[in-house]
Motif scaffolding. Structure first.
Motif, short mmCIF file in Angstrom:
data_model
loop_
_atom_site.label_atom_id
_atom_site.label_comp_id
_atom_site.label_asym_id
_atom_site.label_seq_id
_atom_site.Cartn_x
_atom_site.Cartn_y
_atom_site.Cartn_z
N LEU A 34 -2.33 11.88 7.61
CA LEU A 34 -1.53 10.77 7.51
C LEU A 34 -2.10 9.48 8.13
O LEU A 34 -2.18 8.42 7.44
N GLN A 35 -3.33 9.47 9.15
CA GLN A 35 -3.88 8.51 9.63
C GLN A 35 -4.86 8.10 8.66
O GLN A 35 -5.20 6.75 8.29
N GLN A 36 -5.34 9.05 7.92
CA GLN A 36 -6.53 8.84 6.75
C GLN A 36 -5.80 7.99 5.57
O GLN A 36 -6.47 7.13 4.98
N LYS A 37 -4.83 8.43 5.29
CA LYS A 37 -4.18 8.01 4.20
C LYS A 37 -3.62 6.33 4.35
O LYS A 37 -3.81 5.55 3.40
N HIS A 38 -3.24 6.06 5.76
CA HIS A 38 -2.94 4.70 5.90
C HIS A 38 -3.90 3.81 6.08
O HIS A 38 -3.94 2.53 6.12
N GLN A 39 -5.36 4.17 6.39
CA GLN A 39 -6.55 3.52 6.62
C GLN A 39 -7.00 3.21 5.33
O GLN A 39 -7.18 3.88 4.50
N PRO A 40 -7.36 1.63 5.03
CA PRO A 40 -7.97 1.44 3.95
C PRO A 40 -9.42 1.62 3.52
O PRO A 40 -10.26 1.90 4.16
#
Length: 157
Positions: free
Chosen positions: A151-157
């Motif tokens: 989830l954190q990797q998905k939210h980071q651009p």
């Protein structure tokens, strides 16, 4: 010199002494009847003490003082009566508030009863009690951490 005869003694004048004012009559008896006949003189008596009359000013002053004391006493009684009335009204108000508090506690107990809540839930909200007991699920901590990282990797651009 010639011897003094008793007749010569009577002819010599005695010096006159002015009478002294008496301050205190002393403790001597006022009259001694057996000595008076022998030529002794009884001491003069003090004149009677004149009692002073109470002045009009003193009477008015005493009456004014008595009136002041009476007024203060009556005002004290009135103040105590007012305080007692206030205490009585506050005690009545306190007992009324306590009875209202007991009524409110009884109403809270009635409204929070389990039967009433269960009836409201089924009638108004359409909720029903489950027929099966709840199932316990075991979750792996490592899986939770993997999901959080994704989830954190998905939210980071």
């Amino acid at each position: 010199m010639q011897p003094a005869t008793p007749e010569a003694k009577d002819q010599i004048p005695e010096p006159a002494t002015p009478p002294r004012p008496l301050v205190y009559s002393g403790t001597m008896p006022t009259s001694t009847p057996n000595l008076e006949g022998q030529g002794f003189v009884t001491p003069p008596r003090n004149r009677k003490i004149a009692k002073r009359k109470v002045s009009t000013f003193n009477i008015i002053l005493m009456l004014f003082g008595a009136a002041t004391v009476i007024v203060l006493y009556i005002s004290n009684i009135i103040a105590v009566d007012r305080l007692m009335m206030e205490i009585n009204s506050l005690q009545q108000q306190h007992s009324r508030i306590l009875s209202e508090q007991e009524l409110l506690k009884a109403e809270v107990n009635r409204l929070s009863s389990l039967e009433r809540i269960n009836r409201k839930a089924t009638e108004e909200l359409g909720l029903v009690n489950p027929k099966e007991p709840p199932i316990w699920m075991n979750v792996d901590r490592e899986k939770i951490r993997e999901i959080e990282e994704a989830l954190q990797q998905k939210h980071q651009p």
